[in-house]
Design an enzyme around this catalytic site. Structure first.
Site, mmCIF file in Angstrom:
data_model
loop_
_atom_site.group_PDB
_atom_site.id
_atom_site.type_symbol
_atom_site.label_atom_id
_atom_site.label_comp_id
_atom_site.label_asym_id
_atom_site.label_seq_id
_atom_site.Cartn_x
_atom_site.Cartn_y
_atom_site.Cartn_z
ATOM 1 N N HIS A 147 40.913 48.019 47.408
ATOM 2 C CA HIS A 147 40.361 46.978 46.539
ATOM 3 C C HIS A 147 41.378 45.853 46.354
ATOM 4 C CE1 HIS A 147 37.842 45.570 43.076
ATOM 5 N NE2 HIS A 147 39.013 45.089 42.691
ATOM 6 N N GLU A 148 42.591 46.222 46.016
ATOM 7 C CA GLU A 148 43.620 45.202 45.799
ATOM 8 C C GLU A 148 44.010 44.520 47.103
ATOM 9 O OE1 GLU A 148 44.137 44.178 42.889
ATOM 10 O OE2 GLU A 148 43.049 45.847 41.952
ATOM 11 N N HIS B 122 41.757 41.552 47.556
ATOM 12 C CA HIS B 122 42.250 40.376 46.834
ATOM 13 C C HIS B 122 43.398 39.720 47.604
ATOM 14 C CE1 HIS B 122 39.878 40.749 43.238
ATOM 15 N NE2 HIS B 122 40.328 41.952 42.952
ATOM 16 N N GLU C 143 36.277 38.859 43.750
ATOM 17 C CA GLU C 143 35.842 40.249 43.697
ATOM 18 C C GLU C 143 34.995 40.627 44.902
ATOM 19 O OE1 GLU C 143 36.865 42.690 41.852
ATOM 20 O OE2 GLU C 143 38.221 41.287 40.851
#
Length: 504
Positions: free
Chosen positions: A268-269, A272, A298
């Protein structure tokens, strides 16, 4: 007075960029200070750090509301500019218009409150003590309400705060999307819970040491293509990714009983990070070198977490790495790993550890609580009871403590009220992006199987990253996918995927 000719407009535009670059530098400095506070700073360093960040916030506010900036924007209002230059002026003017409505003293007060509240939240979360955090939250809510009143006293306060993070999608559009997800996903969740299939049965039993999980995360990041020359990975209480094209500070966290959560958090990170580093280097310091919005950000993190990280092809690809770091998984099939990684939990209290389906009920819960808090329809003291009530209504469970209930997220202590709905915006757009990507590159499972991550990076950069803030959110969605924002792909994907896993 508008710039009268092309050369004058060009000179004024260059002055605007120089001024705005200083604002960006201050924001980046504040991000590094925040990263240090979460990762490196001694426990008792808060008093000094609060003052440091407050000073940075004050300096940024002064630059963003200065007469010089206002004059430059006024001169460029009717100037002959390229499409990209017009987008830059539009975005700086949008920030200027909002910021000039809010007194600098209020901005400094919010910055101070954020620095003060973060360690209080951490302790309250550890001790299951909402009452100790409540005064901090009350203060932050009051400041945000004052900000909204200064910016637009005639609008709903939550609508004003919402626009800070997603300026080009309406509250009504997002609320409608959330309700569509509720109506379509809750029956699916109920059907899964009634199913006799347990895809996670025994797959991830045992203890998975954090240091081994960290090493696994590093290897998986190597696999998907992280740029270590521009990225630093650490751990923190709540995962985050801050930075710019040249320097991203990325954090993750691990649960030694649930290795899937640490890995999906890392992916997830990484999403980003990938977005940030996909922004054009030569546009650093301008809106064209900044991400479009929180919701679009997101979409990139959810893409790598879910569209990539929760596929069967991905778990087959990383199976050797899992066995390398956790030998007890020897003999577990890729299908078993994939099914277990997509388990829908009966008792799912933590948002960042939840599955793709129940996740969005967590978001709807926070959306309703934040809206009512900011609009003055819910008292801070009533947050725990309202939280538990909505958890029961949406997911049929009641948190055993506030630690795994209303204290679980760091966002409120950071003053970030009005952001949670963008996680669902991101998930929905990620599915829409996948459909567009597959129409050009082919099935994503095959791309992952062939380790074609460079192709995926390049496509996302071309569709989303390279544009920075050139387009508004709704424009960017159409540019990237060829159609307006829609939840159709996400809902269809969820029904197909989970019907397969649970034999529905």
């Amino acid at each position: 007075m508008a710039a009268s000719n092309t050369s004058e407009a060009a000179e004024t535009y260059d002055q605007l960029l120089t001024h705005y670059e200083d604002i960006v530098h201050l924001e980046q400095i504040d991000n590094v200070l925040f990263w240090d506070q979460q990762v490196m700073m001694p426990a008792d360093g808060t008093p000094a750090r609060s003052g440091q960040r407050s000073t940075i916030s004050s300096l940024k506010h002064d630059l963003l509301t200065s007469d010089e900036l206002g004059g430059l924007l006024a001169q460029l209002a009717d100037a002959s500019l390229t499409d990209e230059e017009q987008a830059v002026v539009r975005e700086i003017d949008r920030q200027y218009a909002r910021e000039t409505q809010v007194p600098g003293s209020l901005q400094r007060e919010l910055s101070q409150a954020i620095s003060d509240s973060t360690p209080v939240w951490q302790t309250a979360r550890e001790n299951d003590d909402f009452e100790s955090f409540a005064p901090m939250l009350e203060h932050i809510v009051e400041i945000r309400q004052q900000q909204a009143a200064e910016i637009d006293p005639d609008a709903e306060p939550f609508d004003v705060i919402f626009a800070e993070y997603e300026p080009y999608l309406s509250v009504e559009t997002v609320e409608s999307m959330l309700h569509e997800l509720r109506d379509e996903l809750v029956p699916l969740i109920d059907a899964i819970r009634e199913s006799d299939v347990d895809p996670a049965a025994g797959v991830f039993e045992g203890t998975y040491k954090s240091d081994a999980q960290f090493a696994l995360s590093e290897e998986v990041l190597d696999l998907v293509g992280v740029d270590w020359k521009r990225t630093k990975l650490d751990t923190s209480t709540h995962p985050f990714s801050f930075g710019n094209q040249f320097d991203v500070r990325m954090t993750t966290r691990f649960d030694e009983a649930i290795p899937v959560d640490g890995l999906t958090s890392t992916l997830h990170e990484f999403g980003h990070t990938d977005y940030t580093q996909g922004l054009p280097d030569d546009a650093y310091g301008t809106p064209l070198g900044e991400p479009r919005s929180h919701g679009i950000h997101e979409s990139q993190s959810r893409f790598w977490e879910n569209q990539v990280g929760r596929t069967e092809a991905f778990w087959e690809l990383i199976q050797p790495l899992l066995v390398k770091h956790f030998p007890d998984l020897e003999g577990t099939s890729a299908r078993e790993l994939y099914a277990a990684a997509n388990q829908v939990y009966d008792e799912n209290y933590i948002r960042v550890e939840s599955d793709e389906l129940t996740y969005h009920m967590h978001i709807l819960l926070r959306f309703e609580i934040e809206r009512d808090l900011i609009n003055g329809d819910l008292a801070v003291a009533d947050v725990p009871s309202r939280w538990n009530e909505l958890m029961e209504e949406l997911l049929g469970i009641t948190p055993p403590s506030d630690t795994v209930g209303c204290l679980q997220d760091i966002h409120w202590s950071l003053g970030r009220i009005g952001t949670f709905q963008n996680y669902s915006v991101g998930s929905v757009f990620a599915a829409q992006l996948q459909a567009a990507l597959e129409s050009e590159l082919g099935d994503i499972e095959m791309l992952i199987e062939n380790e074609s991550f460079d192709e995926i990076h390049a496509w996302l950069t071309d569709a989303v990253h390279q544009h920075g803030q050139r387009y508004t959110t709704d424009e960017l969605i159409e540019v990237a996918t060829g159609e307006p924002f829609t939840a159709t792909y996400f809902i269809s994907d969820m029904k197909e995927k989970y019907s397969d896993i649970y034999d529905l």
